[in-house]
Design a protein around this motif. Structure first.
Motif, PDB file in Angstrom:
ATOM      1  N   TYR A  34       0.847  -1.184   0.000  1.00  0.00           N
ATOM      2  CA  TYR A  34       0.000   0.000   0.000  1.00  0.00           C
ATOM      3  C   TYR A  34       0.882   1.234   0.000  1.00  0.00           C
ATOM      4  O   TYR A  34       2.056   1.181   0.337  1.00  0.00           O
ATOM      5  CB  TYR A  34      -0.976   0.006   1.178  1.00  0.00           C
ATOM      6  CG  TYR A  34      -0.407   0.516   2.492  1.00  0.00           C
ATOM      7  CD1 TYR A  34      -0.742   1.783   2.954  1.00  0.00           C
ATOM      8  CD2 TYR A  34       0.458  -0.250   3.258  1.00  0.00           C
ATOM      9  CE1 TYR A  34      -0.230   2.263   4.151  1.00  0.00           C
ATOM     10  CE2 TYR A  34       0.975   0.213   4.453  1.00  0.00           C
ATOM     11  CZ  TYR A  34       0.630   1.481   4.899  1.00  0.00           C
ATOM     12  OH  TYR A  34       1.144   1.952   6.073  1.00  0.00           O
ATOM     13  N   ARG A  39      -3.653   4.317  -2.782  1.00  0.00           N
ATOM     14  CA  ARG A  39      -4.723   5.019  -2.087  1.00  0.00           C
ATOM     15  C   ARG A  39      -5.364   6.101  -2.947  1.00  0.00           C
ATOM     16  O   ARG A  39      -6.575   6.275  -2.931  1.00  0.00           O
ATOM     17  CB  ARG A  39      -4.162   5.635  -0.805  1.00  0.00           C
ATOM     18  CG  ARG A  39      -5.215   6.082   0.161  1.00  0.00           C
ATOM     19  CD  ARG A  39      -4.587   6.498   1.463  1.00  0.00           C
ATOM     20  NE  ARG A  39      -5.569   6.544   2.533  1.00  0.00           N
ATOM     21  CZ  ARG A  39      -5.282   6.933   3.750  1.00  0.00           C
ATOM     22  NH1 ARG A  39      -4.054   7.282   4.063  1.00  0.00           N
ATOM     23  NH2 ARG A  39      -6.227   6.953   4.668  1.00  0.00           N
ATOM     24  N   ASP A  42      -5.241   4.634  -7.700  1.00  0.00           N
ATOM     25  CA  ASP A  42      -5.832   3.376  -8.179  1.00  0.00           C
ATOM     26  C   ASP A  42      -4.813   2.369  -8.704  1.00  0.00           C
ATOM     27  O   ASP A  42      -5.105   1.605  -9.613  1.00  0.00           O
ATOM     28  CB  ASP A  42      -6.877   3.671  -9.262  1.00  0.00           C
ATOM     29  CG  ASP A  42      -8.213   3.027  -8.925  1.00  0.00           C
ATOM     30  OD1 ASP A  42      -8.358   2.497  -7.806  1.00  0.00           O
ATOM     31  OD2 ASP A  42      -9.101   3.042  -9.782  1.00  0.00           O
ATOM     32  N   THR A  46      -3.467  -2.439  -1.781  1.00  0.00           N
ATOM     33  CA  THR A  46      -4.626  -2.114  -0.951  1.00  0.00           C
ATOM     34  C   THR A  46      -4.466  -0.721  -0.360  1.00  0.00           C
ATOM     35  O   THR A  46      -3.522   0.005  -0.683  1.00  0.00           O
ATOM     36  CB  THR A  46      -4.842  -3.183   0.141  1.00  0.00           C
ATOM     37  OG1 THR A  46      -6.120  -2.975   0.743  1.00  0.00           O
ATOM     38  CG2 THR A  46      -3.749  -3.180   1.189  1.00  0.00           C
ATOM     39  N   GLU A  49      -8.854   2.517   3.418  1.00  0.00           N
ATOM     40  CA  GLU A  49     -10.304   2.605   3.207  1.00  0.00           C
ATOM     41  C   GLU A  49     -10.881   1.298   2.679  1.00  0.00           C
ATOM     42  O   GLU A  49     -11.974   0.884   3.067  1.00  0.00           O
ATOM     43  CB  GLU A  49     -10.632   3.779   2.264  1.00  0.00           C
ATOM     44  CG  GLU A  49     -10.333   5.130   2.879  1.00  0.00           C
ATOM     45  CD  GLU A  49      -8.846   5.446   2.987  1.00  0.00           C
ATOM     46  OE1 GLU A  49      -8.470   6.111   3.962  1.00  0.00           O
ATOM     47  OE2 GLU A  49      -8.061   5.027   2.103  1.00  0.00           O
ATOM     48  N   GLU A  50     -10.149   0.638   1.804  1.00  0.00           N
ATOM     49  CA  GLU A  50     -10.574  -0.663   1.290  1.00  0.00           C
ATOM     50  C   GLU A  50     -10.637  -1.687   2.430  1.00  0.00           C
ATOM     51  O   GLU A  50     -11.558  -2.496   2.504  1.00  0.00           O
ATOM     52  CB  GLU A  50      -9.592  -1.114   0.215  1.00  0.00           C
ATOM     53  CG  GLU A  50      -9.884  -2.470  -0.366  1.00  0.00           C
ATOM     54  CD  GLU A  50      -8.869  -2.863  -1.414  1.00  0.00           C
ATOM     55  OE1 GLU A  50      -9.256  -2.901  -2.597  1.00  0.00           O
ATOM     56  OE2 GLU A  50      -7.695  -3.115  -1.060  1.00  0.00           O
ATOM     57  N   SER A  81     -21.766  -5.536   0.320  1.00  0.00           N
ATOM     58  CA  SER A  81     -20.610  -4.746  -0.101  1.00  0.00           C
ATOM     59  C   SER A  81     -20.655  -3.429   0.663  1.00  0.00           C
ATOM     60  O   SER A  81     -21.722  -2.975   1.084  1.00  0.00           O
ATOM     61  CB  SER A  81     -20.614  -4.502  -1.611  1.00  0.00           C
ATOM     62  OG  SER A  81     -21.718  -3.703  -1.972  1.00  0.00           O
ATOM     63  N   GLU A  83     -18.961   0.604   0.598  1.00  0.00           N
ATOM     64  CA  GLU A  83     -18.167   1.628  -0.077  1.00  0.00           C
ATOM     65  C   GLU A  83     -17.825   2.686   0.954  1.00  0.00           C
ATOM     66  O   GLU A  83     -18.714   3.333   1.511  1.00  0.00           O
ATOM     67  CB  GLU A  83     -18.942   2.259  -1.230  1.00  0.00           C
ATOM     68  CG  GLU A  83     -19.141   1.331  -2.395  1.00  0.00           C
ATOM     69  CD  GLU A  83     -19.827   2.005  -3.577  1.00  0.00           C
ATOM     70  OE1 GLU A  83     -20.202   3.198  -3.465  1.00  0.00           O
ATOM     71  OE2 GLU A  83     -19.996   1.342  -4.600  1.00  0.00           O
TER      72      GLU A  83
END
Length: 143
Positions: A34, A39, A42, A46, A49-50, A81, A83
């Motif tokens: 990460y 972050r 894209d 990872t 937030e994910e 899911s 978001e």
């Protein structure tokens, strides 16, 4: 009773040029990459937030499963899911929202009861309680 779980992160280099790795105590995640690019740009890897989204979706889904079992149901499935929204806040950022979207299939249950139990699970799952953010819930049900 207290249950303690562990996660860890390492970040080498500073700021945008740094790169990090995140791991969970269980080993489910082991040295996953990460950094700024994963972050905000894209790139593969990872980001916090994910990980929060996955934690919230899994916690809520388990909480709803237990609510359904407590209501006397013994068969079914729930898929959720989440978001998580990260927004600019002055000089930094704030997680402002976690939007849950869940689908349930529980034979012999009606949609109104499913929605009632889902709302209770949303309010009472430990991750929902932890987040100081707006939490929305959208349900889809098949009896």
């Amino acid at each position: 009773m207290t249950i303690t779980k562990h996660g860890s992160a390492t970040y080498e280099g500073l700021g945008k040029d740094g790169k990090g790795h995140v791991s969970t105590g269980s080993g489910a995640l082991a040295a996953q990459p990460y950094g700024f690019q994963t972050r905000f740009e894209d790139k593969a890897g990872t980001n916090p937030e994910e990980l929060i989204a996955a934690a919230h979706a899994s916690c809520f889904t388990m909480a709803l499963s237990f609510k359904l079992a407590e209501a006397g149901h013994t068969d079914g499935s729930v898929t959720t899911s989440a978001e998580v929204s990260l927004e600019k806040d002055g000089d930094g950022f704030t997680v402002t929202k976690s939007a849950l979207s869940t689908k349930g299939k529980v034979p012999g249950m009606d949609q109104a009861k499913f929605e009632e139990l889902a709302a209770d699970a949303k309010a009472n799952c430990p991750i929902s309680k932890l987040l100081n953010a707006e939490i929305t819930l959208e349900t889809e049900f098949e009896g």
